[in-house]
Design a protein around this motif. Structure first.
Motif, PDB file in Angstrom:
ATOM      1  N   UNK A   1      -7.644 -22.488 -18.713  1.00 56.36           N
ATOM      2  CA  UNK A   1      -7.642 -23.184 -17.425  1.00 56.36           C
ATOM      3  C   UNK A   1      -6.262 -23.126 -16.784  1.00 56.36           C
ATOM      4  N   UNK A   2      -5.218 -23.201 -17.587  1.00 57.28           N
ATOM      5  CA  UNK A   2      -3.873 -23.093 -17.044  1.00 57.28           C
ATOM      6  C   UNK A   2      -3.642 -21.723 -16.419  1.00 57.28           C
ATOM      7  N   UNK A   3      -4.116 -20.685 -17.077  1.00 60.63           N
ATOM      8  CA  UNK A   3      -3.963 -19.335 -16.538  1.00 60.63           C
ATOM      9  C   UNK A   3      -4.811 -19.160 -15.277  1.00 60.63           C
ATOM     10  N   UNK A   4      -5.972 -19.791 -15.260  1.00 60.68           N
ATOM     11  CA  UNK A   4      -6.805 -19.732 -14.057  1.00 60.68           C
ATOM     12  C   UNK A   4      -6.085 -20.362 -12.864  1.00 60.68           C
ATOM     13  N   UNK A   5      -5.370 -21.444 -13.108  1.00 57.91           N
ATOM     14  CA  UNK A   5      -4.643 -22.106 -12.029  1.00 57.91           C
ATOM     15  C   UNK A   5      -3.358 -21.374 -11.667  1.00 57.91           C
ATOM     16  N   UNK A   6      -2.759 -20.712 -12.627  1.00 55.28           N
ATOM     17  CA  UNK A   6      -1.494 -20.014 -12.378  1.00 55.28           C
ATOM     18  C   UNK A   6      -1.480 -18.699 -13.168  1.00 55.28           C
TER      19      UNK A   6
END
Length: 454
Positions: A186-191
């Protein structure tokens, strides 16, 4: 017989000086880029022949979009000149491929990507095997479940040039170790930038700074991981002080506010947030503005003209004093926008049909009923009207007709005066006519029953 195995004599100083002047004349000014091109000329005859290089550059200019700088593309990936462009004269084909054909294959294989932008940022995509690119895209789908890979590749096309099978699992593992209670996917999806930076040093250092700066540093970092990829000392730390000044609050209040709304630390406080706070203070007063922002801080994401326009519309619908009280108690009135205003207009028309006094009953003062989904609005509206003595006929109306009204097209603020009157009001009038018929039929049936002798 491999032509590349032939020994090539070293480049003379005169040829080297001539090639430096040639590359400068073609728009390549960076000394490191020129040295790279000169070093290629030590091993490849193409890069020491200005006539052939000029021909290849012209073919690339015809192939690439006019907005794309050929000199910047060559600076990033000089070996692109060694490939046949598929336009005009060029080098011998490698495996029967050309850059023009590769361009079309990229558009077909990655329909959601801006190929011109991707090639401008990562020219080596034109020289990679299509099967390799497809395999990497499939691997990203498997390693990042739930992540929008098309969006990821659109923003970071050079991921296709990495060894994703090795790099992505390592990045996920490092992020999980750094933030044990977070979801690294999810962190990679956001950034997506997290896949392109040094997690061991750069991201870890920024995470330590955020934990020192903020009371809830880990949560803020996982909710807005973009902070991990920027200069915390120069970007994030000053905004803490700017928020204190703009909102007039102390350290504890700022920490709580940032914990609930981390996006504030990525906003332009002085240029955007402060003017919006001042505009709200002019509309509602200082104390009411504090209540509004405490109850619904995302209101600061709306521009000042939009806030003023929506408040003016709400004022026209229910009056100035009522609009002020409604927004202070439920600031979501201004963020939901026209969906709420359409429901208020509909309810006003409905009360007229059902012979209800709008201001006497003040149905609109139950503001919570407007800030919801269409289906919940229907349920609450029925509950409200069933409690009105004059509203019994509402229970006999056609719910389908009203639902169609609520599902009509969205109305934008630019087209509001004309579209709202020409689209919504006629539809409202049609519903009113249907309801009047239902109300008349129900009333007539009741009167006939009362006059019928037993």
């Amino acid at each position: 017989f491999n032509m590349h195995k032939l020994s090539i004599p070293s480049m003379t100083p005169a040829v080297e000086s001539g090639m430096k002047e040639f590359w400068k004349s073609r728009g390549i000014k960076n000394r490191n880029h020129i040295n790279t091109l000169i070093s290629l000329g030590q091993h490849r005859s193409l890069f020491r022949d200005p006539v052939r290089c000029a021909d290849r550059l012209e073919n690339l200019r015809l192939l690439l979009p006019p907005s794309m700088s050929v000199s910047k593309v060559i600076s990033k990936f000089p070996m692109l000149l060694a490939w046949n462009s598929g336009i005009g004269r060029g080098a011998n084909l490698r495996n029967g491929k050309s850059l023009a054909l590769q361009y079309e294959l990229l558009r077909t294989t990655f329909p959601h990507m801006d190929i011109d932008r991707a090639v401008s940022r990562c020219p080596q995509l034109l020289c990679m095997k299509m099967s390799t690119l497809q395999r990497k895209k499939l691997s990203l789908h498997q390693m990042l479940p739930g992540c929008d890979v098309d969006r990821l590749l659109h923003s970071r096309p050079h991921l296709l040039c990495m060894d994703v099978e090795k790099h992505v699992p390592q990045s996920l593992s490092k992020l999980k170790n750094l933030f044990p209670h977070s979801d690294p996917v999810r962190m990679i999806h956001r950034c997506p930038t997290l896949l392109c930076v040094d997690i061991d040093n750069y991201v870890t250092s920024n995470a330590a700074k955020l934990r020192k700066l903020l009371l809830y540093g880990d949560r803020v970092a996982t909710m807005q991981p973009t902070m991990l990829c920027c200069d915390v000392d120069k970007t994030i730390a000053p905004k803490i002080e700017e928020l204190k000044i703009a909102l007039g609050i102390d350290d504890d209040a700022v920490q709580t506010l940032v914990h609930r709304h981390p996006w504030l630390l990525l906003s332009r406080i002085v240029l955007l947030i402060s003017p919006r706070i001042h505009a709200l203070q002019e509309m509602f007063g200082i104390e009411n503005t504090k209540l509004i922002l405490k109850r619904h801080t995302p209101l600061l994401q709306l521009s000042t003209p939009l806030l003023a326009a929506r408040l003016a519309l709400l004022t026209n619908l229910i009056g100035a004093e009522e609009a002020q009280n409604a927004v202070v108690s439920h600031p979501q009135f201004l963020t939901y926008g026209f969906a709420v205003f359409q429901r208020i207009s509909f309810l006003k028309g409905l009360t007229t049909i059902l012979r209800m006094n709008w201001h006497a009953n003040k149905c609109w003062q139950q503001t919570h009923m407007f800030i919801t989904t269409d289906s919940q609005f229907m349920i609450r509206l029925q509950q409200l009207c069933s409690t009105q003595s004059e509203g019994k006929a509402f229970r006999y109306n056609h719910r389908k007709v009203i639902r169609n009204l609520l599902a009509n097209e969205k109305i934008t603020i630019e087209l509001f005066p004309e579209i709202f009157k020409s689209v919504s009001i006629p539809k409202l009038e049609n519903v009113i006519n249907d309801l009047e018929y239902v109300h008349f039929t129900h009333t007539h049936t009741q009167r006939s029953t009362q006059n019928t002798p037993i």
